[in-house]
Design an enzyme around this catalytic site. Sequence first.
Site, PDB file in Angstrom:
ATOM      1  N   ASP A  70      -2.606   0.648   0.865  1.00 39.82           N
ATOM      2  CA  ASP A  70      -3.199  -0.219  -0.164  1.00 39.82           C
ATOM      3  C   ASP A  70      -2.174  -0.522  -1.262  1.00 39.82           C
ATOM      4  O   ASP A  70      -2.454  -1.289  -2.185  1.00 39.82           O
ATOM      5  CB  ASP A  70      -4.493   0.378  -0.738  1.00 39.82           C
ATOM      6  CG  ASP A  70      -4.265   1.681  -1.477  1.00 39.82           C
ATOM      7  OD1 ASP A  70      -3.150   2.225  -1.422  1.00 39.82           O
ATOM      8  OD2 ASP A  70      -5.228   2.171  -2.118  1.00 39.82           O
ATOM      9  N   SER A  71      -0.969   0.035  -1.130  1.00 38.73           N
ATOM     10  CA  SER A  71       0.131  -0.357  -2.021  1.00 38.73           C
ATOM     11  C   SER A  71       0.400  -1.858  -1.894  1.00 38.73           C
ATOM     12  O   SER A  71       1.099  -2.434  -2.727  1.00 38.73           O
ATOM     13  CB  SER A  71       1.404   0.440  -1.697  1.00 38.73           C
ATOM     14  OG  SER A  71       1.716   0.335  -0.326  1.00 38.73           O
TER      15      SER A  71
ATOM     16  N   GLU B  44       2.236  13.307  -1.895  1.00 34.07           N
ATOM     17  CA  GLU B  44       2.925  12.340  -2.769  1.00 34.07           C
ATOM     18  C   GLU B  44       3.238  12.956  -4.122  1.00 34.07           C
ATOM     19  O   GLU B  44       2.376  13.565  -4.769  1.00 34.07           O
ATOM     20  CB  GLU B  44       2.047  11.080  -2.944  1.00 34.07           C
ATOM     21  CG  GLU B  44       2.708  10.060  -3.864  1.00 34.07           C
ATOM     22  CD  GLU B  44       2.093   8.665  -3.796  1.00 34.07           C
ATOM     23  OE1 GLU B  44       1.201   8.424  -2.963  1.00 34.07           O
ATOM     24  OE2 GLU B  44       2.530   7.806  -4.590  1.00 34.07           O
TER      25      GLU B  44
END
Length: 275
Positions: free
Chosen positions: A49-50, A187
Amino acid sequence: MRRHENKQTIITLKKKKKTGEKISAITAYDYPTAKVSSDAGIDIILVGDSLGMVLQGAPDTMKVTVEEMIYHTRLVSNAEPISMVVADMPFGCYHVSPQQAVENAIRFVKEGGAEGVKLEGGRKRFAAIDAIINAEIPVMGHLGLTPQSLHALGGFKMQGKVKEKADEILEDAIELEKRGVFAIVLESMPDELAGRISEAISIPTIGIGAGKNCDGQVLVFHDMVGFTDAYIPKFVRKYANLYSTIHDALRNYIDDIRSGNFPGDEESFHIKKQL
Ligand code: KIV
């Protein structure tokens, strides 16, 4: 469709963890980037979704919709990559109820051609993850900096720097494995924490800004090929500078049009031949 013998699946990825072979992953959003990633031998293509930031130019991922993600997942799966295709479930499409989560996950598989889905978060998302796994859809977890929690975290900040938070992330990773998640993205967390998690679980960890102790790495395609002249995070390594290559190509094209050098004899010949 005949499956390629090198097709990556939850089974081949788990084997890589067992044998210590590092896993390569890339975030890609369309047919040409998926095709070249697959041809190069990338193990996992994450339709992230980046794309809200990279393709749509938004400041974060919060407004990305299920429809947009399914569309891009379809563009990627149309390339029939040897890489496993994992689709990111966007903010709000799995937070309401397990039923909502499983219904949307099914859409990613049926309409987008996804071979797995990724959900951000630990203990608060276990019920949603259980429901999706019960529907036979592989789930990838995502711990540490979870960009969809942007407002709750107070910004894009590294996670797990204090002991209590680090312990919580480790516990979540162990529980995600027990629940049947096939891999976890780690992340923006300290290298040492990512290493402890990778040792504690037998499913692959895929790091981004989490150091070299993970079982694999993921980068955003546009960042690693230098497709942008905008800010990119410090942990990204640029393997090419496509922005300047494309910029130069466009300048040459403009110059050629203005000078009458394009189309030249060769291109005119092709047009005549087609006619
Ligand atoms: O959206 C995305 O591209 C991601 C990766 C950076 C892990 O979640």
